[in-house]
Motif scaffolding. Sequence first.
Motif, PDB file in Angstrom:
ATOM      1  N   TRP A 117      25.224 -23.383   2.575  1.00 28.47           N
ATOM      2  CA  TRP A 117      24.768 -24.423   1.649  1.00 28.47           C
ATOM      3  C   TRP A 117      24.819 -23.920   0.207  1.00 28.47           C
ATOM      4  O   TRP A 117      25.167 -24.662  -0.715  1.00 28.47           O
ATOM      5  N   LYS A 118      24.472 -22.655   0.006  1.00 30.58           N
ATOM      6  CA  LYS A 118      24.518 -22.077  -1.343  1.00 30.58           C
ATOM      7  C   LYS A 118      25.952 -22.072  -1.885  1.00 30.58           C
ATOM      8  O   LYS A 118      26.187 -22.352  -3.067  1.00 30.58           O
ATOM      9  N   GLU A 120      28.349 -24.094  -0.943  1.00 30.23           N
ATOM     10  CA  GLU A 120      28.714 -25.493  -1.190  1.00 30.23           C
ATOM     11  C   GLU A 120      28.111 -25.994  -2.506  1.00 30.23           C
ATOM     12  O   GLU A 120      28.748 -26.769  -3.239  1.00 30.23           O
ATOM     13  N   GLU A 121      26.882 -25.561  -2.804  1.00 33.53           N
ATOM     14  CA  GLU A 121      26.268 -25.949  -4.076  1.00 33.53           C
ATOM     15  C   GLU A 121      27.107 -25.453  -5.245  1.00 33.53           C
ATOM     16  O   GLU A 121      27.308 -26.164  -6.238  1.00 33.53           O
ATOM     17  N   LYS A 122      27.603 -24.241  -5.126  1.00 34.45           N
ATOM     18  CA  LYS A 122      28.457 -23.675  -6.180  1.00 34.45           C
ATOM     19  C   LYS A 122      29.735 -24.498  -6.320  1.00 34.45           C
ATOM     20  O   LYS A 122      30.183 -24.784  -7.443  1.00 34.45           O
ATOM     21  N   ARG A 124      30.083 -27.686  -5.533  1.00 32.51           N
ATOM     22  CA  ARG A 124      29.750 -28.998  -6.104  1.00 32.51           C
ATOM     23  C   ARG A 124      29.606 -28.910  -7.617  1.00 32.51           C
ATOM     24  O   ARG A 124      30.002 -29.822  -8.344  1.00 32.51           O
ATOM     25  N   GLN A 125      28.982 -27.818  -8.082  1.00 32.87           N
ATOM     26  CA  GLN A 125      28.812 -27.650  -9.536  1.00 32.87           C
ATOM     27  C   GLN A 125      30.161 -27.536 -10.246  1.00 32.87           C
ATOM     28  O   GLN A 125      30.291 -27.924 -11.408  1.00 32.87           O
ATOM     29  N   SER A 460      18.147 -28.594   3.088  1.00 34.05           N
ATOM     30  CA  SER A 460      18.460 -29.663   2.131  1.00 34.05           C
ATOM     31  C   SER A 460      17.240 -30.481   1.747  1.00 34.05           C
ATOM     32  O   SER A 460      17.270 -31.213   0.770  1.00 34.05           O
TER      33      SER A 460
END
Length: 991
Positions: A117-118, A120-122, A124-125, A460
Amino acid sequence: MCADTTTPDYKSTLNLPKTSFPMRAGLPKREPEWLDRWNRIGVYDRLREKAADVKGSADARPPFTLHDGPPYANGHLHIGHALNKILKDFVVRSQQMMGRDARYIPGWDCHGLPIEWKIEEKYRQKGRDKDAVPVVEFRQECRDFAAGWVDIQREEFKRLGVTGKWENPYLTMDFHAERVIAEEFQKFLMNGTLYQGSKPVMWSPVEKTALAEAEVEYHDRQVDAIWVRFPVVKALEVDPSDALSSAVAASEAMQLEKASVVIWTTTPWTIPQNRAICFGPRISYGLYKVTSTPEESWVSAGDTLLLADSQAASTMTAARLEADMWERVRDVDVRELEGMTCAHPLRGAEGANGEWDFDVPLLPGDHVTDDAGTGFVHTAPSHGDDDYAIGVKHGLPMTYNIRDDSSYRDDLPFFAGEAILKPNGKPGGANKAVMAKLVEIGALLARARLTISDAHSWRSKAPVIRLNRPQWFAAIDKAVGDGNDTYGKTIRERALTSIDELVTWTPQKGRNRLFSMIEARPDWVLSRQRAWGVPLTCFTKKGAAYDDPDYLLRNEAVNQRIVEAFEAEGADAWYQDGAKERFLGSDVNPDDYDQVMDILDVWFDSGSTHAFTLRDREDGSDDGLADLYLEGTDQHRGWFHSSLLQGCGTMGRAPYRGVMTCGFTLDSKGMKMSKSLGNIIAPKTVADQYGADILRLWVAQVDYANDQRIGDEILKGVADSYRRLRNTMRFLLGSLGDFNDADRTDPADMPELERWVLHRLAELGKTVREGYAAYDFQGVFQSVFTFATVELSAFYFDVRKDALYCDGDTLRRRAARTVLDIVFQRLTTWLAPILVFTMEEVWLERFPGDDSSVHLTDMPETPAAWLDADLAAKWATVRSVRRVVTGALEIQRTDKVIGASLEAAPFVHVTPEVAAVLETVSFDDLCITSGIHVSTDPAPENAFRSEDVADVAVVFAKADGNKCQRCWKILPDVGKHAHEGVCSRCDEALS
């Protein structure tokens, strides 16, 4: 009082304490220096060598292995991590110092959704599409992320003084670990317990994967509750030969066929998936008729409704009906319900295209209660455990209306494309669409907004739903085909036997919790629809059904090729081009099989750690089992649970002999710590401000089995306890500066006071060992702390200061110093598992050296011969009388009648029996007075008494004589000896 300046200054003749040990500890600055020192001299490895040197001999050290529950490598440590790791360190160090070979290999959980998830967050940013990234590249980013946090957390754990094999921990992402995890999975494949099926699982629409119960947390959220009418289409057939049928007139049966069964649910989106209605066999039901309605209502006069009697009033109120707008018509027997069938509320709706043209049977269910709702439970087998069980029992079909992202399938009438949740976790339009349709067709009776505690993904923070999806399961009630039936044939049988017969629980209540969970749990969901983890290394036959005996490929040669590749290349080998052909080889036609691309639940990873850590490592466990697993109470549904299932599936039993659990850490007000509340206390903050030993001392003082509190005021109290203990150790060091073997005295020659201390040490030695063995760290510390600060500092040290400072080379002084040496050896080693830094400082102050360390030392045995119950009873009497004397003198000191107790020579009135005891001891020395008069005469009325000591009274009197300029006692003989202004004892010492 000041000494007379006309007499000599005898201060230089006193044996005053000499030590450089400071009262100000300076722990935050000095603790890292000790860490560097331990690393430099290799304390942990030297202990292993020490055990290896005596292995196989009569002095062999029994092994003890605490297997580390792996923390997750994705962030800085919180106070719960500190509590957990410090408790583990208490266990390992105490077991080592009690004569075991105590091994501790720290480990980390490195796979799974939180790390993924971390990354994926990167993405998305940066506006990057995860699905466009090659899977091996994505997995490498996850690996690098986990490795970075392992290094950070390792240093944070070491800073807490935790010992272990830090330079070589176990990591679930190491190639060998990934090989073994796959190998352990293959055992389930080969022993027949692995199967694929479609069952409701905890599903995260946001993360698009199944979740384990341990990955779910519960938060309040608002939901729509609805009351829905299911029209009865078939009631009990009237049979004249049946007693019930003859009692129920045909007209009454017709009443039911015009009625509706009312259900209640907080998940409107599940209504399109309804397949049955469940009722409670022991619940009282009735038929109710609406007689009138308000202006705005979804019911009409004449409507008849089937409801549980206990919920009828609340249901009518929800439908906005007053008490005079409805009536109860009659009882409805459970046997009538058993013969009843309803229509789905959407059946026949224009545009439904026959989607819901099926009967909805009424079925008995023990899970149905009448404490909420209507007493009837809407049943959708695709979306609940109880619903699924009912569905299997009665052959109800599963539905597949909901897709991975929680949206309805595109061809579902009325609701196509509507989602339960949006991609951001917020409510979608599914509930509103269903409720609107039910209003339109007249099926909705009432609705309300409620706040309930609902399941959310712990990563999440978005809600999760129960959703049927093809998943891989381990069957826990199927006979395991490995022939290892010592503790049971199935995983569940083996697990329950392990819990009851093979495992010791600390505290015992942990047994009940896990037993009930295992007793009631469904099959284990092994699969996750993600990318970062160990894949389910298996293949399925194309075109075969789940229950086809040939659906799963079971081929040892294929399995061996897979695990050998994982050993050399890691699990990434599964995702390389041509992997299927490579692993199937010439044994199997690749065109006949599909490669499974799901990954294993990370709980399977951590549940398998015993295999590649305890079993495979040279410094693991001799028999592959852990003596102890230690984690928080939440791990009854987490690591304890998954390790138990995994071990029972692959080795026939639990991989542990003992389980110890700790509670959660709250702030000083009992609130859960959170960033939003601003009440987080980080371990690093405590170590930087107070020192890690203060944090460790806090752990030793709390009842770890329950929730604990921590805050600034609490830590200040802990620091005060620490200072008192440090003062005790400083006195010992000061008094033992030049002590050597020539000073040592045999216990048989010692005065009674010293033999009483030895008695207490013998008692305490047993308490300490039994306490450490039972993991009762609070009990150990409180016992040692009370002894050190009350019995030693406030009594023994206080009494013996005079002899230590003023005596010459007397037996009394030698005996006292011998006892202090014995006390030193025990206090330092007893407290070393808790105060690792401070006891090392104390030890090195007395025994300096490049290779010296208290942590290389065992707790000395304390001879049972020192126990003397009669002596202890006598000194209990002496000390109780002394308490009355000191209480009386304190009043005189407070009133400034005297400045010090040596100015007094009180009269003590006691019974003849007590007087006989006091005559055998130097009671004036014990009371630190210059004289004392013991009397059996009746005490005057104004004498001082203490409520807790009977038959003792004290009358104050000042001491007669002059003040000795060396020991400050006031005695008649002062000034009558060779040395000016001293008493006879001091004159002899000076000579």
